[in-house]
Design a protein around this motif. Sequence first.
Motif, short mmCIF file in Angstrom:
data_model
loop_
_atom_site.label_atom_id
_atom_site.label_comp_id
_atom_site.label_asym_id
_atom_site.label_seq_id
_atom_site.Cartn_x
_atom_site.Cartn_y
_atom_site.Cartn_z
N THR A 205 0.81 -1.22 0.00
CA THR A 205 0.00 0.00 0.00
C THR A 205 0.84 1.26 0.00
N TYR A 206 1.68 1.39 0.99
CA TYR A 206 2.43 2.64 1.17
C TYR A 206 3.91 2.48 0.81
N ASP B 230 3.84 -1.97 6.08
CA ASP B 230 2.48 -1.63 5.67
C ASP B 230 1.45 -2.10 6.70
N GLN B 231 1.66 -3.31 7.24
CA GLN B 231 0.73 -3.85 8.23
C GLN B 231 0.75 -3.02 9.51
N SER C 114 -0.85 0.41 8.75
CA SER C 114 -2.30 0.28 8.58
C SER C 114 -3.00 0.13 9.92
N ARG C 115 -2.43 -0.65 10.82
CA ARG C 115 -3.04 -0.88 12.13
C ARG C 115 -2.88 0.32 13.06
N PRO D 236 -1.75 3.98 12.36
CA PRO D 236 -1.28 5.04 11.47
C PRO D 236 -0.70 6.26 12.19
#
Length: 265
Positions: free
Chosen positions: A121-122, A140-141, A144-145, A147
């Motif tokens: 994603t990022y 990313d994980q 995402s969890r 931010p």
Amino acid sequence: MCELLGMSANVPTDICFSFAGLVPRGGGVGPHRDGWGIAFYEGRGLRAFHDPQPSADSRIAELLVSYPIKSKVVISHIRQANVGDVCLANTHPFSRELWGRVWCYAHNGQLDKQIFDWPLTYYKPVGTTDSEYAFCWLLDQVRSRYPDGPPERENELAELIHSCCEKLRGLGVYNLLLSESSQLFCYCTTKLSWITRRAPFGEARLKDSDMVVDFYAETTPNDVVTVIATEPLTDNEQWQALKTGELVVFADGEVQTRLGGQSCG
């Protein structure tokens, strides 16, 4: 396969002795001749050196063996390439920013090529290794969890990282060193060992180099220094092996968290 070296200490400490034990394994007494790198945290700053040449023949590595850079967290890696060309972009350790901190990462092992189908994603890889791709996926994980910053509950971040490492282990061999400047996350699939040195300090002798150091003369009674390596670097000390699937988190040289793990074999 590659080899990893890490350090966590409660005071800024140089890693010259342990690094001197790792360097010959990069194309000298070992086959890991496809580049090497080392990163030192200084507060939130990260000072990193990379060289796609064998560490045993590297003038940069020769300098760092004798140049005592002080740090509380260090991550180093010597590479035996299996995925990706031998070049600077594919040389560990890799780094990325998250929460205003520089995260540093090195991986030993090989993952199934399906890792490249996992969505990102990022974070995007610069090189072409499965290792860097897995790092981008892992961060990313975390991003995402969480931010906006790390979770408040103790061990929550470690639990997420452990869960991600378990998923990555499902694709092959995944031994990891990871830090955000204060904690050192160590995850094992096959080989990873650690030793904590504290008072009363004694003498240590390298396995692969003709080098002995008396830590009593180099430390204070309050120092705590933990060294993590793929293979024990000394032959006169008792190292502890991580278990398969175990994550151990060190901070200031001490074990902060231990999660998972099963006996090998």
